[in-house]
Design a protein around this motif. Structure first.
Motif, mmCIF file in Angstrom:
data_model
loop_
_atom_site.group_PDB
_atom_site.id
_atom_site.type_symbol
_atom_site.label_atom_id
_atom_site.label_comp_id
_atom_site.label_asym_id
_atom_site.label_seq_id
_atom_site.Cartn_x
_atom_site.Cartn_y
_atom_site.Cartn_z
ATOM 1 N N TRP A 1 33.701 46.320 49.426
ATOM 2 C CA TRP A 1 32.268 46.501 49.676
ATOM 3 C C TRP A 1 31.928 45.760 50.960
ATOM 4 C CZ3 TRP A 1 27.752 43.182 48.929
ATOM 5 C CH2 TRP A 1 26.539 43.888 48.835
ATOM 6 N N ALA B 1 28.781 44.806 53.639
ATOM 7 C CA ALA B 1 27.329 44.763 53.766
ATOM 8 C C ALA B 1 26.936 43.964 54.998
ATOM 9 C CB ALA B 1 26.713 44.132 52.510
ATOM 10 N N GLU B 2 25.986 44.472 55.772
ATOM 11 C CA GLU B 2 25.516 43.802 56.981
ATOM 12 C C GLU B 2 24.039 43.458 56.831
ATOM 13 O OE1 GLU B 2 27.328 45.503 60.841
ATOM 14 O OE2 GLU B 2 27.173 47.238 59.494
ATOM 15 N N TRP C 1 21.510 41.654 49.182
ATOM 16 C CA TRP C 1 22.949 41.806 48.974
ATOM 17 C C TRP C 1 23.281 42.552 47.681
ATOM 18 C CZ3 TRP C 1 25.617 40.784 53.209
ATOM 19 C CH2 TRP C 1 25.152 39.800 54.104
ATOM 20 N N HIS D 1 24.785 49.426 50.517
ATOM 21 C CA HIS D 1 25.523 49.164 51.744
ATOM 22 C C HIS D 1 26.665 50.174 51.858
ATOM 23 C CE1 HIS D 1 23.271 45.605 52.905
ATOM 24 N NE2 HIS D 1 23.346 45.170 51.658
ATOM 25 N N SER D 2 27.899 49.726 52.072
ATOM 26 C CA SER D 2 29.013 50.650 52.297
ATOM 27 C C SER D 2 30.278 50.158 51.606
ATOM 28 C CB SER D 2 29.310 50.790 53.802
ATOM 29 O OG SER D 2 28.176 51.185 54.526
#
Length: 203
Positions: free
Chosen positions: A74, A76-77, A190, A195-196
């Motif tokens: 996973w 996440a930014e 978060w 996210h991705s």
């Protein structure tokens, strides 16, 4: 959810969806996550052997299944930080932080140990077990003390084992500390946000 264990409870309910074994818990599975600042995602993906071409939208609640299926992480930014679940081995934190980067790690293993680490520019600045925060190590063990005020890693300052809080609460406090350092909301930014995921580079 108890206010004192809110972030831990949220993490557990996010990771363990209804389709998973109800007898499992985070302590039995283990958990690790890192946050990195000072690099871009493509560079970091290359460092961690992730394939940006496989990047697809993903909630944290989906990553356990994806990781089991194809090894996906996973990604996440938020606010200049890049979060990765699962994280990397603690022995790699210094090298990942080289070149002026900052790296945060929070993890637990199936033996019941918890870890919090903060590395910067190739140096381990602070490292401690959230259940025993008085035993800090690193180049500057008290560098984050100003951000730890009010977090319940232990009930008193006496250092007695009987004064420790439960593991769920100390881990929740470690997550709260990550939020303070990154300047983010651990829940909304978060754990609950979409996210991705990225798969490892094919060998």
């Amino acid at each position: 959810m108890s206010p004192r264990t809110h972030l831990y409870d949220l993490l557990v309910s996010t990771i363990f969806t209804e389709g998973l074994d109800g007898e499992m818990d985070l302590w039995a599975l283990g958990f690790s996550a890192i946050w990195i600042k000072g690099t871009d995602l493509d560079t970091l993906a290359a460092d961690l052997h992730l394939d940006p071409a496989t990047r697809t939208p993903c909630h944290l609640s989906e990553i356990l299944d994806r990781n089991i299926d194809d090894g996906s992480d996973w990604v996440a930014e938020v606010n200049g930080w890049i979060g990765i679940v699962p994280g990397v081995g603690r022995e790699r934190l210094r090298s990942i932080s080289e070149g002026g980067r900052e790296v945060l790690n929070v993890s637990m293993d199936i033996t019941g140990r918890e870890y919090f680490d903060y590395a910067r520019d190739g140096r381990m600045i602070v490292s401690f077990d959230p259940a025993f925060p008085e035993n800090r190590s690193g180049d500057d063990p008290h560098a984050l003390d100003h951000l730890m005020d009010g977090l319940r890693f232990q009930i008193s300052d006496d250092g007695f084992v009987d004064d420790r809080v439960e593991e769920d609460e100390s881990f929740s406090s470690a997550l709260a500390l990550i939020g303070r350092i990154t300047g983010t909301d651990m829940a909304a930014d978060w754990f609950e946000a979409r996210h991705s995921s990225m798969r490892p580079v094919s060998s």
